[in-house]
Design an enzyme around this catalytic site. Structure first.
Site, PDB file in Angstrom:
ATOM      1  N   ALA A  34       0.860  -1.181   0.000  1.00 54.78           N
ATOM      2  CA  ALA A  34       0.000   0.000   0.000  1.00 54.78           C
ATOM      3  C   ALA A  34       0.897   1.232   0.000  1.00 54.78           C
ATOM      4  O   ALA A  34       2.022   1.194   0.508  1.00 54.78           O
ATOM      5  CB  ALA A  34      -0.880  -0.024   1.248  1.00 54.78           C
ATOM      6  N   GLY A  44       0.755  -5.077   1.240  1.00 54.35           N
ATOM      7  CA  GLY A  44      -0.423  -5.282   0.396  1.00 54.35           C
ATOM      8  C   GLY A  44      -0.105  -6.036  -0.886  1.00 54.35           C
ATOM      9  O   GLY A  44      -0.969  -6.720  -1.443  1.00 54.35           O
ATOM     10  N   GLU A  46      -0.180  -9.543   0.035  1.00 53.40           N
ATOM     11  CA  GLU A  46      -1.579  -9.914   0.304  1.00 53.40           C
ATOM     12  C   GLU A  46      -2.363 -10.137  -0.996  1.00 53.40           C
ATOM     13  O   GLU A  46      -3.230 -11.014  -1.056  1.00 53.40           O
ATOM     14  CB  GLU A  46      -2.240  -8.829   1.163  1.00 53.40           C
ATOM     15  CG  GLU A  46      -1.662  -8.824   2.573  1.00 53.40           C
ATOM     16  CD  GLU A  46      -2.117  -7.630   3.389  1.00 53.40           C
ATOM     17  OE1 GLU A  46      -1.787  -6.487   3.006  1.00 53.40           O
ATOM     18  OE2 GLU A  46      -2.810  -7.835   4.387  1.00 53.40           O
ATOM     19  N   GLU A  71       4.605  -4.683   7.626  1.00 55.13           N
ATOM     20  CA  GLU A  71       3.785  -3.627   8.247  1.00 55.13           C
ATOM     21  C   GLU A  71       4.210  -3.314   9.678  1.00 55.13           C
ATOM     22  O   GLU A  71       4.144  -2.168  10.123  1.00 55.13           O
ATOM     23  CB  GLU A  71       2.303  -4.034   8.243  1.00 55.13           C
ATOM     24  CG  GLU A  71       1.654  -4.008   6.867  1.00 55.13           C
ATOM     25  CD  GLU A  71       1.769  -5.307   6.108  1.00 55.13           C
ATOM     26  OE1 GLU A  71       2.581  -6.167   6.500  1.00 55.13           O
ATOM     27  OE2 GLU A  71       1.047  -5.466   5.100  1.00 55.13           O
TER      28      GLU A  71
HETATM   29  N1  CAA Z   1       4.529   3.310  -0.718  1.00 61.07           N
HETATM   30  C1  CAA Z   1       4.873   4.440  -1.369  1.00 61.07           C
HETATM   31  N2  CAA Z   1       5.999   4.572  -2.111  1.00 61.07           N
HETATM   32  C2  CAA Z   1       6.804   3.487  -2.192  1.00 61.07           C
HETATM   33  C3  CAA Z   1       6.510   2.277  -1.535  1.00 61.07           C
HETATM   34  C4  CAA Z   1       5.311   2.208  -0.787  1.00 61.07           C
HETATM   35  N3  CAA Z   1       4.908   1.079  -0.178  1.00 61.07           N
HETATM   36  N4  CAA Z   1       7.508   1.395  -1.802  1.00 61.07           N
HETATM   37  C5  CAA Z   1       8.384   2.042  -2.598  1.00 61.07           C
HETATM   38  N5  CAA Z   1       7.956   3.297  -2.831  1.00 61.07           N
HETATM   39  C6  CAA Z   1       8.620   4.324  -3.648  1.00 61.07           C
HETATM   40  C7  CAA Z   1       9.765   4.963  -2.896  1.00 61.07           C
HETATM   41  O1  CAA Z   1       9.299   5.963  -2.009  1.00 61.07           O
HETATM   42  C8  CAA Z   1      10.592   5.499  -4.032  1.00 61.07           C
HETATM   43  O2  CAA Z   1       9.992   6.686  -4.499  1.00 61.07           O
HETATM   44  P1  CAA Z   1      10.898   8.018  -4.718  1.00 61.07           P
HETATM   45  O3  CAA Z   1      11.857   7.617  -5.804  1.00 61.07           O
HETATM   46  O4  CAA Z   1       9.901   9.039  -5.123  1.00 61.07           O
HETATM   47  O5  CAA Z   1      11.569   8.264  -3.410  1.00 61.07           O
HETATM   48  C9  CAA Z   1      10.415   4.452  -5.136  1.00 61.07           C
HETATM   49  O6  CAA Z   1       9.225   3.738  -4.784  1.00 61.07           O
HETATM   50  C10 CAA Z   1      11.562   3.470  -5.188  1.00 61.07           C
HETATM   51  O7  CAA Z   1      11.719   2.893  -3.897  1.00 61.07           O
HETATM   52  P2  CAA Z   1      13.131   2.836  -3.139  1.00 61.07           P
HETATM   53  O8  CAA Z   1      13.998   3.981  -3.553  1.00 61.07           O
HETATM   54  O9  CAA Z   1      12.855   2.679  -1.674  1.00 61.07           O
HETATM   55  O10 CAA Z   1      13.733   1.490  -3.758  1.00 61.07           O
HETATM   56  P3  CAA Z   1      14.764   0.480  -3.079  1.00 61.07           P
HETATM   57  O11 CAA Z   1      15.121  -0.492  -4.140  1.00 61.07           O
HETATM   58  O12 CAA Z   1      15.824   1.201  -2.358  1.00 61.07           O
HETATM   59  O13 CAA Z   1      13.886  -0.283  -1.960  1.00 61.07           O
HETATM   60  C11 CAA Z   1      11.973  -1.481  -1.098  1.00 61.07           C
HETATM   61  C12 CAA Z   1      12.839  -1.118  -2.336  1.00 61.07           C
HETATM   62  C13 CAA Z   1      12.770  -2.344  -0.142  1.00 61.07           C
HETATM   63  C14 CAA Z   1      10.769  -2.237  -1.616  1.00 61.07           C
HETATM   64  C15 CAA Z   1      11.535  -0.174  -0.388  1.00 61.07           C
HETATM   65  O14 CAA Z   1      10.985   0.709  -1.339  1.00 61.07           O
HETATM   66  C16 CAA Z   1      10.521  -0.394   0.694  1.00 61.07           C
HETATM   67  O15 CAA Z   1      10.859  -0.842   1.768  1.00 61.07           O
HETATM   68  N6  CAA Z   1       9.249  -0.048   0.427  1.00 61.07           N
HETATM   69  C17 CAA Z   1       8.177  -0.160   1.411  1.00 61.07           C
HETATM   70  C18 CAA Z   1       7.717  -1.590   1.557  1.00 61.07           C
HETATM   71  C19 CAA Z   1       6.646  -1.708   2.606  1.00 61.07           C
HETATM   72  O16 CAA Z   1       6.843  -1.409   3.763  1.00 61.07           O
HETATM   73  N7  CAA Z   1       5.459  -2.154   2.171  1.00 61.07           N
HETATM   74  C20 CAA Z   1       4.331  -2.337   3.055  1.00 61.07           C
HETATM   75  C21 CAA Z   1       3.462  -1.119   3.030  1.00 61.07           C
HETATM   76  S1  CAA Z   1       2.202  -1.184   4.285  1.00 61.07           S
HETATM   77  C22 CAA Z   1       0.940  -2.094   3.604  1.00 61.07           C
HETATM   78  O17 CAA Z   1       1.028  -2.608   2.520  1.00 61.07           O
HETATM   79  C23 CAA Z   1      -0.279  -2.213   4.505  1.00 61.07           C
HETATM   80  C24 CAA Z   1      -1.291  -3.199   4.109  1.00 61.07           C
HETATM   81  O18 CAA Z   1      -1.340  -4.316   4.583  1.00 61.07           O
HETATM   82  C25 CAA Z   1      -2.305  -2.851   3.162  1.00 61.07           C
END
Ligand code: CAA
Length: 248
Positions: free
Chosen positions: A61, A106, A109, A129
């Site tokens: 998400a 998500g 999921e 999460e």
């Molecule tokens: N939401 C919003 N933006 C996201 C995102 C997310 N979940 N995951 C990645 N992005 C964006 C980053 O902010 C970045 O954007 P900018 O270039 O504008 O800064 C772009 O995607 C590229 O990401 P990274 O620079 O972070 O890429 P990376 O290769 O260094 O890392 C990653 C990759 C490990 C996947 C890292 O992006 C990350 O940890 N993302 C979050 C993952 C996460 O926590 N997901 C769970 C979300 S909560 C959820 O899903 C709740 C639910 O149950 C519904």
């Protein structure tokens, strides 16, 4: 969304590559609507869900969007996610995830709501999460438990750690590692599209009923205590004698 020549297999692609296919309101709403559309189209016999680009299936998400939500808004957001995963789970045809990279939160999921999961060797999956001080909100607590068992679900959900494709295969989170993963998912989709649609739909519905058996078990377990045989079996153990059962 694309369809093959005969329209029997639909490929639905989460397409927000600049954010690793993280789902914001517009992307998630469109995904829900496309899944409902292909789910209700009887010409489509199998659906493949994948992510745009080389890096991600879906990184979850959209965290930026979620960071501004109050509880009421978060409930509506959770409901939209549930509608989307329910569209995958309830469509009367196989839904196959082609996990081409990160499937986190998500994203994992959505994959879990599919019937089968194929992953690239470079895929990384998890429910991170907890690291945001939230919990899986689109069915992960239930479906990860169902797919991998309660021990694995608690490990991944409590620690928030990410698993690579090899570990995902070992713990049963994916069915197979394959590259190119979309090609393999399509191959399976076509083989399933050639089977009896009615029998497949019934098989999916029956297998998905399994969790409901928990309610039934709780109810039936209690009701059984009224039966003569249960009274006899329990009493016989206490009285250290062989039971004499009467009911068939
Ligand atoms: N939401 C919003 N933006 C996201 C995102 C997310 N979940 N995951 C990645 N992005 C964006 C980053 O902010 C970045 O954007 P900018 O270039 O504008 O800064 C772009 O995607 C590229 O990401 P990274 O620079 O972070 O890429 P990376 O290769 O260094 O890392 C990653 C990759 C490990 C996947 C890292 O992006 C990350 O940890 N993302 C979050 C993952 C996460 O926590 N997901 C769970 C979300 S909560 C959820 O899903 C709740 C639910 O149950 C519904």
């Amino acid at each position: 969304m694309e369809r093959d020549g005969a329209g029997a297999v639909a490929v639905v692609t989460i397409d927000r590559e600049e954010a690793l296919n993280a789902l914001d309101v517009a992307t998630l709403t469109e995904l829900r609507d496309r899944l409902r559309e292909v789910g209700g189209d009887s010409a489509v016999r199998a659906v493949v869900l994948t992510g745009a680009g080389e890096k991600a299936f879906a990184a979850g998400a959209d965290i930026k969007y979620m960071s501004g939500l109050d509880a009421e808004q978060a409930k509506a957001w959770g409901a939209l996610g549930h509608e989307t995963t329910a569209a995958l789970e309830s469509m009367p045809k196989p839904a196959i995830a082609a996990i081409n990279g990160f499937a986190l939160g998500g994203g994992c999921e959505l994959a879990l709501a599919c019937d089968l999961r194929y992953a690239s060797a470079r895929a990384k999956l998890g429910q991170p999460e907890i690291n945001l001080a939230i919990v899986p909100g689109w069915g992960g607590t239930q479906r990860l438990t169902r797919v991998c068992g309660i021990g694995v679900a608690k490990d991944l959900i409590f620690t928030g750690r990410t698993v690579d494709a090899g570990e995902a295969l070992r713990i049963g989170l994916i069915n197979e590692i394959a590259d190119p993963v979309l090609e393999r998912a399509l191959e399976v989709a076509h083989s399933l599209a050639a089977k009896s649609a009615g029998a497949l739909a019934l098989a999916k519905r029956l297998v998905n009923m399994a969790p409901d058996a928990l309610d039934a078990e709780a109810r039936e377990f209690g009701e059984l205590f009224d039966s003569a045989d249960a009274k006899e079996g329990l009493a016989a153990f206490v009285e250290k004698r062989p039971p004499r059962f009467t009911a068939r």
